[in-house]
Write a protein that holds these residues in place. Structure first.
Motif, PDB file in Angstrom:
ATOM      1  N   GLU A 146       1.496 -26.225  -6.217  1.00 24.86           N
ATOM      2  CA  GLU A 146       0.318 -26.084  -5.378  1.00 24.86           C
ATOM      3  C   GLU A 146      -0.952 -25.805  -6.190  1.00 24.86           C
ATOM      4  O   GLU A 146      -2.043 -26.227  -5.820  1.00 24.86           O
ATOM      5  N   ASN A 147      -0.812 -25.077  -7.292  1.00 23.08           N
ATOM      6  CA  ASN A 147      -1.978 -24.690  -8.083  1.00 23.08           C
ATOM      7  C   ASN A 147      -1.600 -24.666  -9.560  1.00 23.08           C
ATOM      8  O   ASN A 147      -1.359 -23.610 -10.134  1.00 23.08           O
ATOM      9  N   PRO A 148      -1.522 -25.842 -10.206  1.00 22.99           N
ATOM     10  CA  PRO A 148      -1.040 -25.895 -11.591  1.00 22.99           C
ATOM     11  C   PRO A 148      -1.964 -25.176 -12.563  1.00 22.99           C
ATOM     12  O   PRO A 148      -3.187 -25.306 -12.470  1.00 22.99           O
ATOM     13  N   PRO A 149      -1.399 -24.416 -13.496  1.00 21.05           N
ATOM     14  CA  PRO A 149      -2.191 -23.769 -14.542  1.00 21.05           C
ATOM     15  C   PRO A 149      -2.436 -24.747 -15.692  1.00 21.05           C
ATOM     16  O   PRO A 149      -2.110 -25.933 -15.590  1.00 21.05           O
ATOM     17  N   ASP A 150      -2.986 -24.247 -16.788  1.00 17.41           N
ATOM     18  CA  ASP A 150      -3.171 -25.075 -17.980  1.00 17.41           C
ATOM     19  C   ASP A 150      -1.911 -25.100 -18.850  1.00 17.41           C
ATOM     20  O   ASP A 150      -1.687 -26.057 -19.590  1.00 17.41           O
ATOM     21  N   LEU A 151      -1.093 -24.060 -18.753  1.00 16.07           N
ATOM     22  CA  LEU A 151       0.128 -23.961 -19.557  1.00 16.07           C
ATOM     23  C   LEU A 151       1.038 -22.945 -18.900  1.00 16.07           C
ATOM     24  O   LEU A 151       0.577 -22.017 -18.228  1.00 16.07           O
ATOM     25  N   ALA A 152       2.354 -23.111 -19.101  1.00 15.20           N
ATOM     26  CA  ALA A 152       3.315 -22.163 -18.552  1.00 15.20           C
ATOM     27  C   ALA A 152       4.287 -21.719 -19.633  1.00 15.20           C
ATOM     28  O   ALA A 152       4.614 -22.485 -20.548  1.00 15.20           O
ATOM     29  N   VAL A 153       4.731 -20.476 -19.517  1.00 14.38           N
ATOM     30  CA  VAL A 153       5.746 -19.912 -20.409  1.00 14.38           C
ATOM     31  C   VAL A 153       6.940 -19.523 -19.552  1.00 14.38           C
ATOM     32  O   VAL A 153       6.814 -18.709 -18.633  1.00 14.38           O
ATOM     33  N   PHE A 154       8.109 -20.142 -19.830  1.00  9.01           N
ATOM     34  CA  PHE A 154       9.310 -19.915 -19.027  1.00  9.01           C
ATOM     35  C   PHE A 154      10.359 -19.150 -19.828  1.00  9.01           C
ATOM     36  O   PHE A 154      10.645 -19.512 -20.980  1.00  9.01           O
ATOM     37  N   ASP A 155      10.954 -18.148 -19.212  1.00  4.63           N
ATOM     38  CA  ASP A 155      12.209 -17.605 -19.725  1.00  4.63           C
ATOM     39  C   ASP A 155      13.326 -18.552 -19.268  1.00  4.63           C
ATOM     40  O   ASP A 155      13.168 -19.283 -18.284  1.00  4.63           O
ATOM     41  N   ILE A 156      14.447 -18.554 -19.975  1.00  2.45           N
ATOM     42  CA  ILE A 156      15.547 -19.436 -19.572  1.00  2.45           C
ATOM     43  C   ILE A 156      16.466 -18.741 -18.571  1.00  2.45           C
ATOM     44  O   ILE A 156      16.780 -19.287 -17.510  1.00  2.45           O
ATOM     45  N   LYS A 157      16.898 -17.525 -18.902  1.00  2.00           N
ATOM     46  CA  LYS A 157      17.871 -16.832 -18.052  1.00  2.00           C
ATOM     47  C   LYS A 157      17.158 -16.081 -16.938  1.00  2.00           C
ATOM     48  O   LYS A 157      16.566 -15.024 -17.162  1.00  2.00           O
ATOM     49  N   MET A 158      17.190 -16.646 -15.717  1.00  2.00           N
ATOM     50  CA  MET A 158      16.557 -16.001 -14.563  1.00  2.00           C
ATOM     51  C   MET A 158      17.427 -16.201 -13.339  1.00  2.00           C
ATOM     52  O   MET A 158      18.189 -17.175 -13.259  1.00  2.00           O
ATOM     53  N   PRO A 159      17.321 -15.312 -12.351  1.00  2.00           N
ATOM     54  CA  PRO A 159      18.083 -15.493 -11.115  1.00  2.00           C
ATOM     55  C   PRO A 159      17.472 -16.577 -10.234  1.00  2.00           C
ATOM     56  O   PRO A 159      16.331 -16.991 -10.440  1.00  2.00           O
ATOM     57  N   ARG A 160      18.244 -17.058  -9.265  1.00  2.59           N
ATOM     58  CA  ARG A 160      17.829 -18.040  -8.248  1.00  2.59           C
ATOM     59  C   ARG A 160      17.608 -19.427  -8.837  1.00  2.59           C
ATOM     60  O   ARG A 160      18.196 -20.390  -8.389  1.00  2.59           O
TER      61      ARG A 160
END
Length: 249
Positions: free
Chosen positions: A55-69
């Motif tokens: 819905e509202n893309p940022p300029d960059l994202a940082v993702f962790d790998i191990k997350m719930p859901r």
């Protein structure tokens, strides 16, 4: 500027999305990024992040790998169905296979935990500088002007850096920022072997350390994407022990 002209609008800060189920990491990184002048959004699970990123893309994202859901791998795969948003993965040191899988899915970079905030900030600055200030255009919006000589045409390959567009035999191929820069470095001098270090310099201009496996993973991803457009694609060659080259024949 005349009195009748309105003052120029202030530039908006670059925005970063942090996705991690560790509240301490979210808090610490938010403070560090805000201190650097970034606008920061935080999400503690992949499902909530995916909806917000769409819905509202940022300029960059940082993702962790191990997350719930929804873990970071699935989040990236779902995101890549419609967006080439630059993404950095956070991984544990003992998850080498996750690093390779993340790059294969289209991540621009990865950093192993525990990590240095200084290193993460350097990687973020490098990727944002390579990506440029232009966001993905809204449907129906006018295309930006192309500087003279900006388009690279090599045989069946056409690269348009101004629009971040690539075609092969007229068929579009969607690349991440890092993939685009590696391919551009190869295509600029067809037939010339580029070492992994040279390709790292093209994709990571801030002297940020990146190991050989990262470049190899991006090359595998490039080949896979072009073979989806043309099963006979073989323009990127490997010279074992030396590096890679591009053929425009």
């Amino acid at each position: 500027m005349s009195e009748d002209q309105p003052p120029p609008a202030p530039e908006l800060p670059r925005s970063i999305a942090l996705v991690d189920d560790d509240r301490n990491i979210l808090t610490t990184l938010s403070i560090a990024l805000q201190a650097e002048g970034y606008a920061v959004r935080v999400y503690s699970d992949g499902e909530a992040a995916l909806k917000a990123l769409r819905e509202n893309p940022p300029d960059l994202a940082v993702f962790d790998i191990k997350m719930p859901r929804m873990d970071g791998m699935e989040l990236l795969a779902r995101l890549r169905e419609y967006s080439q948003l630059p993404v950095i993965f956070l991984t544990s040191k003992d998850q080498e296979q996750d690093e390779e899988a993340g790059l294969a899915l289209g991540a621009d970079d990865y950093i192993a935990k525990p990590f240095s905030q200084r290193l993460l900030l350097a990687r973020i600055r490098a990727i944002l500088r390579r990506a440029g200030p232009v966001r993905e255009a809204e449907p129906g919006s006018p295309s930006p002007a192309i500087p003279e000589g900006a388009v690279i045409a090599r045989g069946r390959l056409v690269m348009d850096p101004a629009r971040h567009q690539v075609t092969w035999d007229g068929r579009p191929v969607s690349l991440t920022v890092t993939e685009f820069l590696i391919l551009e470095a190869l295509a600029q001098r067809p037939g010339v072997i580029k070492s992994r270090n040279q390709l790292m310099d093209a994709a990571y201009p801030d002297d940020v350390f990146v190991d050989d496996r990262t470049v190899d993973s991006h090359i595998k991803r490039l080949r896979r994407k072009f073979r989806a457009a043309d099963p006979e694609f073989g323009a990127i060659s490997t010279l074992y022990g030396a590096g890679y080259s591009f053929s425009d024949v």
